[in-house]
Design a protein around this motif. Structure first.
Motif, PDB file in Angstrom:
ATOM      1  N   ILE A  91     -75.676 -23.446  63.105  1.00  0.00           N
ATOM      2  CA  ILE A  91     -75.141 -24.210  64.232  1.00  0.00           C
ATOM      3  C   ILE A  91     -75.035 -25.691  63.892  1.00  0.00           C
ATOM      4  O   ILE A  91     -74.098 -26.377  64.309  1.00  0.00           O
ATOM      5  CB  ILE A  91     -76.018 -23.988  65.485  1.00  0.00           C
ATOM      6  N   ASP A  92     -75.978 -26.202  63.107  1.00  0.00           N
ATOM      7  CA  ASP A  92     -75.966 -27.617  62.755  1.00  0.00           C
ATOM      8  C   ASP A  92     -75.020 -27.934  61.600  1.00  0.00           C
ATOM      9  O   ASP A  92     -74.937 -29.094  61.181  1.00  0.00           O
ATOM     10  CB  ASP A  92     -77.380 -28.084  62.393  1.00  0.00           C
ATOM     11  N   ASP A  93     -74.324 -26.935  61.093  1.00  0.00           N
ATOM     12  CA  ASP A  93     -73.425 -27.157  59.957  1.00  0.00           C
ATOM     13  C   ASP A  93     -72.158 -26.335  60.160  1.00  0.00           C
ATOM     14  O   ASP A  93     -71.792 -25.497  59.335  1.00  0.00           O
ATOM     15  CB  ASP A  93     -74.119 -26.772  58.656  1.00  0.00           C
ATOM     16  N   LEU A  94     -71.480 -26.587  61.270  1.00  0.00           N
ATOM     17  CA  LEU A  94     -70.283 -25.834  61.631  1.00  0.00           C
ATOM     18  C   LEU A  94     -69.074 -26.453  60.941  1.00  0.00           C
ATOM     19  O   LEU A  94     -68.511 -27.455  61.391  1.00  0.00           O
ATOM     20  CB  LEU A  94     -70.094 -25.853  63.151  1.00  0.00           C
ATOM     21  N   GLU A  95     -68.692 -25.836  59.824  1.00  0.00           N
ATOM     22  CA  GLU A  95     -67.586 -26.377  59.034  1.00  0.00           C
ATOM     23  C   GLU A  95     -67.012 -25.267  58.171  1.00  0.00           C
ATOM     24  O   GLU A  95     -67.747 -24.411  57.651  1.00  0.00           O
ATOM     25  CB  GLU A  95     -68.086 -27.532  58.156  1.00  0.00           C
ATOM     26  N   TYR A  96     -65.686 -25.257  58.051  1.00  0.00           N
ATOM     27  CA  TYR A  96     -65.050 -24.267  57.182  1.00  0.00           C
ATOM     28  C   TYR A  96     -65.517 -24.450  55.744  1.00  0.00           C
ATOM     29  O   TYR A  96     -65.643 -25.571  55.246  1.00  0.00           O
ATOM     30  CB  TYR A  96     -63.527 -24.394  57.245  1.00  0.00           C
ATOM     31  N   GLY A  97     -65.775 -23.331  55.089  1.00  0.00           N
ATOM     32  CA  GLY A  97     -66.276 -23.357  53.722  1.00  0.00           C
ATOM     33  C   GLY A  97     -67.783 -23.358  53.642  1.00  0.00           C
ATOM     34  O   GLY A  97     -68.338 -23.181  52.552  1.00  0.00           O
ATOM     35  N   LYS A  98     -68.465 -23.543  54.777  1.00  0.00           N
ATOM     36  CA  LYS A  98     -69.926 -23.555  54.788  1.00  0.00           C
ATOM     37  C   LYS A  98     -70.504 -22.379  55.565  1.00  0.00           C
ATOM     38  O   LYS A  98     -71.650 -22.418  56.011  1.00  0.00           O
ATOM     39  CB  LYS A  98     -70.442 -24.874  55.366  1.00  0.00           C
ATOM     40  N   GLU A  99     -69.721 -21.328  55.722  1.00  0.00           N
ATOM     41  CA  GLU A  99     -70.232 -20.132  56.384  1.00  0.00           C
ATOM     42  C   GLU A  99     -71.360 -19.517  55.566  1.00  0.00           C
ATOM     43  O   GLU A  99     -71.300 -19.490  54.332  1.00  0.00           O
ATOM     44  CB  GLU A  99     -69.117 -19.099  56.565  1.00  0.00           C
ATOM     45  N   VAL A 100     -72.386 -19.041  56.236  1.00  0.00           N
ATOM     46  CA  VAL A 100     -73.468 -18.356  55.532  1.00  0.00           C
ATOM     47  C   VAL A 100     -73.168 -16.873  55.397  1.00  0.00           C
ATOM     48  O   VAL A 100     -73.852 -16.164  54.650  1.00  0.00           O
ATOM     49  CB  VAL A 100     -74.813 -18.556  56.262  1.00  0.00           C
ATOM     50  N   PHE A 101     -72.134 -16.399  56.122  1.00  0.00           N
ATOM     51  CA  PHE A 101     -71.790 -14.976  56.055  1.00  0.00           C
ATOM     52  C   PHE A 101     -70.356 -14.801  56.537  1.00  0.00           C
ATOM     53  O   PHE A 101     -69.982 -15.320  57.594  1.00  0.00           O
ATOM     54  CB  PHE A 101     -72.742 -14.163  56.931  1.00  0.00           C
ATOM     55  N   VAL A 102     -69.557 -14.090  55.752  1.00  0.00           N
ATOM     56  CA  VAL A 102     -68.200 -13.726  56.148  1.00  0.00           C
ATOM     57  C   VAL A 102     -68.007 -12.260  55.802  1.00  0.00           C
ATOM     58  O   VAL A 102     -68.207 -11.862  54.653  1.00  0.00           O
ATOM     59  CB  VAL A 102     -67.133 -14.578  55.429  1.00  0.00           C
ATOM     60  N   GLN A 103     -67.633 -11.471  56.800  1.00  0.00           N
ATOM     61  CA  GLN A 103     -67.484 -10.037  56.584  1.00  0.00           C
ATOM     62  C   GLN A 103     -66.193  -9.533  57.225  1.00  0.00           C
ATOM     63  O   GLN A 103     -65.995  -9.669  58.429  1.00  0.00           O
ATOM     64  CB  GLN A 103     -68.666  -9.289  57.201  1.00  0.00           C
ATOM     65  N   PRO A 104     -65.288  -8.959  56.415  1.00  0.00           N
ATOM     66  CA  PRO A 104     -64.105  -8.325  57.011  1.00  0.00           C
ATOM     67  C   PRO A 104     -64.492  -7.043  57.728  1.00  0.00           C
ATOM     68  O   PRO A 104     -65.425  -6.339  57.319  1.00  0.00           O
ATOM     69  CB  PRO A 104     -63.206  -8.054  55.804  1.00  0.00           C
ATOM     70  N   LEU A 105     -63.791  -6.733  58.808  1.00  0.00           N
ATOM     71  CA  LEU A 105     -64.063  -5.540  59.600  1.00  0.00           C
ATOM     72  C   LEU A 105     -62.854  -4.618  59.552  1.00  0.00           C
ATOM     73  O   LEU A 105     -61.715  -5.063  59.405  1.00  0.00           O
ATOM     74  CB  LEU A 105     -64.364  -5.918  61.050  1.00  0.00           C
ATOM     75  N   ALA A 106     -63.116  -3.326  59.687  1.00  0.00           N
ATOM     76  CA  ALA A 106     -62.017  -2.360  59.669  1.00  0.00           C
ATOM     77  C   ALA A 106     -61.150  -2.493  60.914  1.00  0.00           C
ATOM     78  O   ALA A 106     -59.936  -2.328  60.855  1.00  0.00           O
ATOM     79  CB  ALA A 106     -62.571  -0.931  59.575  1.00  0.00           C
ATOM     80  N   LYS A 107     -61.771  -2.787  62.051  1.00  0.00           N
ATOM     81  CA  LYS A 107     -61.066  -2.971  63.313  1.00  0.00           C
ATOM     82  C   LYS A 107     -61.611  -4.215  63.996  1.00  0.00           C
ATOM     83  O   LYS A 107     -62.646  -4.758  63.608  1.00  0.00           O
ATOM     84  CB  LYS A 107     -61.257  -1.759  64.235  1.00  0.00           C
ATOM     85  N   ARG A 108     -60.922  -4.669  65.037  1.00  0.00           N
ATOM     86  CA  ARG A 108     -61.399  -5.822  65.791  1.00  0.00           C
ATOM     87  C   ARG A 108     -62.743  -5.495  66.446  1.00  0.00           C
ATOM     88  O   ARG A 108     -62.969  -4.391  66.915  1.00  0.00           O
ATOM     89  CB  ARG A 108     -60.390  -6.229  66.858  1.00  0.00           C
ATOM     90  N   ALA A 109     -63.600  -6.501  66.494  1.00  0.00           N
ATOM     91  CA  ALA A 109     -64.922  -6.317  67.089  1.00  0.00           C
ATOM     92  C   ALA A 109     -64.816  -6.288  68.607  1.00  0.00           C
ATOM     93  O   ALA A 109     -64.051  -7.041  69.211  1.00  0.00           O
ATOM     94  CB  ALA A 109     -65.863  -7.433  66.645  1.00  0.00           C
ATOM     95  N   GLY A 110     -65.608  -5.416  69.224  1.00  0.00           N
ATOM     96  CA  GLY A 110     -65.691  -5.364  70.673  1.00  0.00           C
ATOM     97  C   GLY A 110     -66.994  -5.915  71.204  1.00  0.00           C
ATOM     98  O   GLY A 110     -67.059  -6.433  72.315  1.00  0.00           O
TER      99      GLY A 110
END
Length: 532
Positions: A91-110
């Protein structure tokens, strides 16, 4: 983010999702992600996002964030978006390129739900539930979501290198929750509900063995759109049978709740079915499902360049079908009651449930002790404990130093209503009272209807008018069924219309079968005897 492709005046996007904790408030619009300090109102972070999924999306940019969830330790925020991706930031480092986790999903999340400080589960629109562990020391960065999508969506699960679902339903999962044992920090059971009346209890535990079904809870007759877990001690104080396991409260359609209690063997059974005064709830619903379907079609139609006008009449074919209905059914044809969210809290004296109906301008409350026994017609009276002048899109409940705080965001687009896009409410005896966010801060600007200079992204009116923000009211309602005990149903508005539609489908199906049979017989005759 601004839409510079059009020279017309820019208008702000509504806040459609909110999640709050004791320290932070996260608000989402279609064009940005905003993080505020809950006490000072100062903005702690902001990201621009892409509104239109049909437009070219810059690398690593979020496309239309839909869901946000703050971790229990208030360190991370998870964002699920229309580009079928799950991203987690500090939360204290909200910036593109600084994500701690990125995961593609098969379908949109509900649904996105934090299990603990470093693990979350995601239920997607296909009915699968995935579990992901956040490890900041080894951040998972995916350079191209499109390239990584094949790993998740692979049909050959044995050869897929990506994550695998922990459990799956044959219908869209609407909500989930965890049941915990006092002796362990790891939940023992995961509860999942879907659109087709199913409530499933599956094993979780240290091995996340959710493929093992412990029990199905049967008895729901419509969409199970919301679920809340009430602690066992509080449920007993409210009058439920004594048990070592918590009580489950689930919705059934739009004006019915069911309470499930555990027996001495740990098996759940239906304790009570309570129907509300549906007419009183329906008067607050101002969103027409038929209009929203036309809005969605306009948004998906690339040739539709202008704005969407909700006052535009229906196509002639649709009007003809509506004209065939009795007057009272025609008036209620677009009214759908869908309970989308249940929240539980204890105010020191009583235990309460907050009920959010999709597309309604008010939140409803009911005391927990009123749900201990069956209630049918004319139903429990509803209490509108939080009324606004625009349909409510999302809510987040926070317990703060002896008081109950509710954050509410509403649809303030022209024609939908007026009101601050985000508001703060405090519980007072038996209702919520709106609080002012003091000071000249970004959060105050967002919660003030008079403020013109807000932090929200702006787009053209055409883009704003075609935002689809009420998917549940279009996809969750189902044709009503008759209760064996004759008790009323929450979807009574659509009973006559559903019968008409069912008969029409049956006639078309039968006529199709007869035509196919005649064609088959003629082919057989020609083959045997020749001739035309």
């Amino acid at each position: 983010m601004r839409d510079d492709s059009s020279s017309e005046a820019q208008v702000p996007l509504p806040v459609h999702a909110v999640n709050a904790s004791s320290r932070y408030v996260v608000a989402l619009t279609a064009g940005n992600i905003l993080v505020f300090d809950a006490h000072t109102g100062e903005r702690r972070g902001a990201l621009d996002t892409c509104v239109d999924s049909n437009a070219p999306i810059p690398p690593h940019m979020v496309c239309f964030p839909r869901i946000c969830a703050i971790s229990p330790n208030e360190k991370y925020v998870a964002i699920a978006s229309d580009d079928k991706a799950l991203r987690v930031w500090c939360i204290d480092d909200l910036e593109y390129g600084k994500e701690v986790f990125v995961q593609p999903l098969a379908k949109r999340a509900g649904t996105v739900h934090w299990v603990n400080d470093c693990e979350m589960v995601v239920a997607d629109k296909f009915g699968d539930v995935w579990s992901f562990v956040i490890d900041p020391s080894h951040p998972k960065q995916v350079q191209s979501l499109a390239d990584a999508d094949t790993d998740v969506a692979s049909s050959d699960a044995a050869s897929a290198q990506g994550p695998r679902p922990k459990l799956g339903h044959v219908s869209m999962i609407t909500c989930l929750a965890f049941l915990r044992d006092a002796s362990s920090d790891t939940p023992s059971t995961i509860v999942t509900c879907d659109r087709d009346e199913h409530i499933r209890l599956s094993r979780w535990g240290p091995h996340r063995a959710a493929h093992i079904v412990q029990q199905y809870l049967l008895g729901s007759r419509s969409c199970v759109g919301a679920l809340v877990v009430v602690p066992a001690d509080r449920a007993e104080s409210a009058g439920f049978p004594c048990s070592r396991r918590p009580v489950l409260i689930t919705s059934d359609g739009g004006a019915c709740l069911r309470a499930w209690c555990s027996d001495a063997n740990g098996k759940y059974a239906l304790q009570a079915t309570c129907h509300f005064a549906a007419e009183a709830m329906a008067q607050f619903v101002c969103v027409d499902a038929a209009v929203e379907r036309r809005r969605e079609k306009a948004a998906n139609n690339l040739a539709h360049k202008g704005g969407f006008d909700p006052q535009e009449p229906e196509p002639a074919t649709k009007r003809a079908k509506r004209d065939d209905l009795p007057e009272e059914d025609a008036k209620a044809g677009g009214t759908s009651l869908v309970i989308h969210q249940l929240l539980y809290f204890h105010d020191g004296e009583h235990d309460w449930l907050v009920i959010r109906v999709e597309g309604a301008k008010a939140l409803f409350t009911v005391r927990l002790d009123q749900l201990t026994s069956d209630v049918s017609a004319p139903g429990l009276p509803v209490r509108d404990a939080c009324a606004l002048d625009a349909p409510i899109l999302d809510t987040s409940l926070v317990h703060e130093e002896g008081c109950i705080v509710l954050w509410v965001c509403c649809d303030d687009r022209p024609g939908m209503g007026t009101g601050p896009p985000l508001s703060k409410w405090t519980w007072d005896t038996d209702h919520f009272t709106q609080d002012a966010v003091h000071g000249d801060t970004p959060l105050h600007a967002l919660t003030s209807i008079q403020a013109s200079n807000t932090t929200r992204a702006t787009v053209s009116h055409a883009v704003q008018s075609k935002l689809c923000l009420y998917s549940q009211i279009m996809t969750w309602p189902k044709p009503p069924q008759t209760n064996p005990d004759g008790t009323p149903f929450s979807s009574f508005f659509l009973s006559h219309q559903s019968d008409q539609v069912s008969r029409g489908m049956l006639d078309r199906f039968q006529s199709g079968k007869r035509a196919a049979g005649r064609a088959k017989n003629q082919a057989s005759i020609q083959q045997q005897f020749g001739g035309s």
